[in-house]
Scaffold this motif. Structure first.
Motif, PDB file in Angstrom:
ATOM      1  N   THR A  36       0.833  -1.195   0.000  1.00 64.64           N
ATOM      2  CA  THR A  36       0.000   0.000   0.000  1.00 64.64           C
ATOM      3  C   THR A  36       0.871   1.249   0.000  1.00 64.64           C
ATOM      4  O   THR A  36       2.087   1.190   0.205  1.00 64.64           O
ATOM      5  CB  THR A  36      -0.916   0.025   1.235  1.00 64.64           C
ATOM      6  OG1 THR A  36      -0.105   0.179   2.408  1.00 64.64           O
ATOM      7  CG2 THR A  36      -1.711  -1.271   1.347  1.00 64.64           C
ATOM      8  N   SER A  37       0.240   2.382  -0.221  1.00 61.04           N
ATOM      9  CA  SER A  37       0.968   3.653  -0.225  1.00 61.04           C
ATOM     10  C   SER A  37       1.572   3.960   1.138  1.00 61.04           C
ATOM     11  O   SER A  37       2.529   4.722   1.254  1.00 61.04           O
ATOM     12  CB  SER A  37       0.021   4.793  -0.631  1.00 61.04           C
ATOM     13  OG  SER A  37      -1.095   4.850   0.244  1.00 61.04           O
ATOM     14  N   SER A  38       1.002   3.330   2.197  1.00 59.94           N
ATOM     15  CA  SER A  38       1.531   3.558   3.544  1.00 59.94           C
ATOM     16  C   SER A  38       2.651   2.572   3.896  1.00 59.94           C
ATOM     17  O   SER A  38       3.166   2.588   5.006  1.00 59.94           O
ATOM     18  CB  SER A  38       0.400   3.430   4.577  1.00 59.94           C
ATOM     19  OG  SER A  38      -0.225   2.163   4.487  1.00 59.94           O
ATOM     20  N   GLY A  39       2.986   1.704   2.935  1.00 57.53           N
ATOM     21  CA  GLY A  39       4.114   0.802   3.146  1.00 57.53           C
ATOM     22  C   GLY A  39       3.761  -0.562   3.702  1.00 57.53           C
ATOM     23  O   GLY A  39       4.651  -1.365   3.989  1.00 57.53           O
ATOM     24  N   HIS A  40       2.474  -0.867   3.859  1.00 60.11           N
ATOM     25  CA  HIS A  40       2.061  -2.170   4.356  1.00 60.11           C
ATOM     26  C   HIS A  40       1.981  -3.155   3.191  1.00 60.11           C
ATOM     27  O   HIS A  40       1.376  -2.866   2.164  1.00 60.11           O
ATOM     28  CB  HIS A  40       0.699  -2.081   5.045  1.00 60.11           C
ATOM     29  CG  HIS A  40       0.718  -1.273   6.303  1.00 60.11           C
ATOM     30  ND1 HIS A  40       0.599   0.100   6.301  1.00 60.11           N
ATOM     31  CD2 HIS A  40       0.859  -1.639   7.605  1.00 60.11           C
ATOM     32  CE1 HIS A  40       0.654   0.548   7.543  1.00 60.11           C
ATOM     33  NE2 HIS A  40       0.812  -0.472   8.351  1.00 60.11           N
ATOM     34  N   SER A  41       2.620  -4.300   3.347  1.00 60.80           N
ATOM     35  CA  SER A  41       2.647  -5.277   2.268  1.00 60.80           C
ATOM     36  C   SER A  41       2.142  -6.627   2.751  1.00 60.80           C
ATOM     37  O   SER A  41       2.135  -6.926   3.949  1.00 60.80           O
ATOM     38  CB  SER A  41       4.067  -5.421   1.711  1.00 60.80           C
ATOM     39  OG  SER A  41       4.950  -5.880   2.722  1.00 60.80           O
ATOM     40  N   GLY A  42       1.715  -7.438   1.799  1.00 68.73           N
ATOM     41  CA  GLY A  42       1.256  -8.777   2.131  1.00 68.73           C
ATOM     42  C   GLY A  42       0.345  -9.315   1.058  1.00 68.73           C
ATOM     43  O   GLY A  42      -0.002  -8.611   0.100  1.00 68.73           O
ATOM     44  N   GLY A  43      -0.056 -10.562   1.191  1.00 75.23           N
ATOM     45  CA  GLY A  43      -0.914 -11.184   0.208  1.00 75.23           C
ATOM     46  C   GLY A  43      -2.339 -10.649   0.290  1.00 75.23           C
ATOM     47  O   GLY A  43      -2.860 -10.415   1.382  1.00 75.23           O
ATOM     48  N   ILE A  44      -2.971 -10.464  -0.862  1.00 76.07           N
ATOM     49  CA  ILE A  44      -4.358  -9.993  -0.883  1.00 76.07           C
ATOM     50  C   ILE A  44      -5.276 -11.015  -0.227  1.00 76.07           C
ATOM     51  O   ILE A  44      -6.224 -10.665   0.480  1.00 76.07           O
ATOM     52  CB  ILE A  44      -4.798  -9.717  -2.333  1.00 76.07           C
ATOM     53  CG1 ILE A  44      -3.970  -8.564  -2.908  1.00 76.07           C
ATOM     54  CG2 ILE A  44      -6.288  -9.392  -2.401  1.00 76.07           C
ATOM     55  CD1 ILE A  44      -4.297  -8.236  -4.339  1.00 76.07           C
ATOM     56  N   PHE A  45      -4.973 -12.294  -0.438  1.00 77.15           N
ATOM     57  CA  PHE A  45      -5.754 -13.360   0.184  1.00 77.15           C
ATOM     58  C   PHE A  45      -5.699 -13.256   1.703  1.00 77.15           C
ATOM     59  O   PHE A  45      -6.735 -13.285   2.388  1.00 77.15           O
ATOM     60  CB  PHE A  45      -5.207 -14.712  -0.278  1.00 77.15           C
ATOM     61  CG  PHE A  45      -5.598 -15.866   0.590  1.00 77.15           C
ATOM     62  CD1 PHE A  45      -6.885 -16.379   0.563  1.00 77.15           C
ATOM     63  CD2 PHE A  45      -4.664 -16.458   1.445  1.00 77.15           C
ATOM     64  CE1 PHE A  45      -7.248 -17.458   1.368  1.00 77.15           C
ATOM     65  CE2 PHE A  45      -5.013 -17.529   2.240  1.00 77.15           C
ATOM     66  CZ  PHE A  45      -6.309 -18.023   2.208  1.00 77.15           C
ATOM     67  N   THR A  46      -4.498 -13.113   2.256  1.00 78.36           N
ATOM     68  CA  THR A  46      -4.343 -12.980   3.703  1.00 78.36           C
ATOM     69  C   THR A  46      -5.037 -11.727   4.208  1.00 78.36           C
ATOM     70  O   THR A  46      -5.629 -11.719   5.293  1.00 78.36           O
ATOM     71  CB  THR A  46      -2.850 -12.946   4.085  1.00 78.36           C
ATOM     72  OG1 THR A  46      -2.244 -14.177   3.695  1.00 78.36           O
ATOM     73  CG2 THR A  46      -2.674 -12.777   5.595  1.00 78.36           C
ATOM     74  N   TRP A  47      -4.982 -10.663   3.417  1.00 79.38           N
ATOM     75  CA  TRP A  47      -5.666  -9.427   3.771  1.00 79.38           C
ATOM     76  C   TRP A  47      -7.163  -9.691   3.932  1.00 79.38           C
ATOM     77  O   TRP A  47      -7.807  -9.223   4.876  1.00 79.38           O
ATOM     78  CB  TRP A  47      -5.441  -8.376   2.685  1.00 79.38           C
ATOM     79  CG  TRP A  47      -5.445  -6.956   3.176  1.00 79.38           C
ATOM     80  CD1 TRP A  47      -6.445  -6.347   3.874  1.00 79.38           C
ATOM     81  CD2 TRP A  47      -4.408  -5.996   3.025  1.00 79.38           C
ATOM     82  NE1 TRP A  47      -6.103  -5.040   4.154  1.00 79.38           N
ATOM     83  CE2 TRP A  47      -4.851  -4.801   3.642  1.00 79.38           C
ATOM     84  CE3 TRP A  47      -3.164  -5.997   2.418  1.00 79.38           C
ATOM     85  CZ2 TRP A  47      -4.092  -3.641   3.660  1.00 79.38           C
ATOM     86  CZ3 TRP A  47      -2.405  -4.845   2.439  1.00 79.38           C
ATOM     87  CH2 TRP A  47      -2.860  -3.683   3.058  1.00 79.38           C
TER      88      TRP A  47
END
Length: 205
Positions: free
Chosen positions: A93-104
């Motif tokens: 994300t623009s705020s720097g949070h990353s991860g799998g969309i599925f996990t999200w």
């Protein structure tokens, strides 16, 4: 894994079978960000992984016998990010949070805002019983992926067993304090006699 050493799905299933009680397995693998190209060999390994996981746990489940009166038909509840011919996707994300969309999707469905690190309503609780089953979590994550991935990168989270009603997330039911709608009126009481007052309230639980 993070140590860069692989583990076969059958081995993972065998090891987790040694854990007492019910086992939840949620895997968001093969995240490439949707833009990093892979060789044909790497893609084939990635595609086969999730299907192999489902197959491994399904096979081992058939060998698990009930113990101590446990009538559960399945020891494992498994949700994986994608099917055999698909890859899952990571985002930042623009705020720097990353991860799998599925996990999200699993996070939001279970009532957790990973960006703000805050508790939110359990979006996957479709029947408002303050519980999210494995099937509800899978259904929400499935829709979450479809709604947040462009058509050219769509993938489809998998579940085992199908329609699993095992509770994955739960919260205590919220209650509302009763609201007093009618107050008792003042009165004059003769010493030694009884007085009767009526209070009317709504709500509560």
């Amino acid at each position: 894994g993070t140590d860069m050493v692989g583990i076969a799905p059958s081995t993972l299933a065998y090891l987790l079978n040694r854990v007492d009680g019910h086992v939840f397995v949620i895997l968001d693998s093969c995240g490439s960000g949707g833009v990093i190209a892979k060789s044909a060999e790497e893609q084939a390994e990635c595609d086969a992984f999730n299907e192999a996981v489902i197959a491994a746990f399904e096979k081992l489940d058939s060998l698990v016998l009930p113990k101590n009166g446990d009538l559960c038909s399945s020891k494992f509840s498994v949700i994986t990010a994608a099917s055999m011919t698909e890859s899952s996707i990571d985002v930042t994300t623009s705020s720097g949070h990353s991860g799998g969309i599925f996990t999200w999707g699993i996070n939001v469905g279970g009532g957790y805002d990973r960006v703000n690190k805050a508790k939110i309503a359990m979006q996957a609780d479709t029947n408002s019983d303050n519980k999210v089953t494995v099937a509800e979590a899978h259904a929400y994550a499935y829709a979450f992926v479809q709604n947040n991935v462009s058509a050219s990168y769509i993938y489809h989270p998998q579940i085992y067993p199908t329609g699993d009603t095992t509770v994955l997330f739960s919260r205590a039911a919220t209650t509302t304090a009763p609201v007093i709608t009618k107050q008792p009126t003042s009165t004059t009481v003769t010493p030694g006699s009884n007085a009767k007052f009526t209070i009317t309230a709504t709500g509560g639980g």
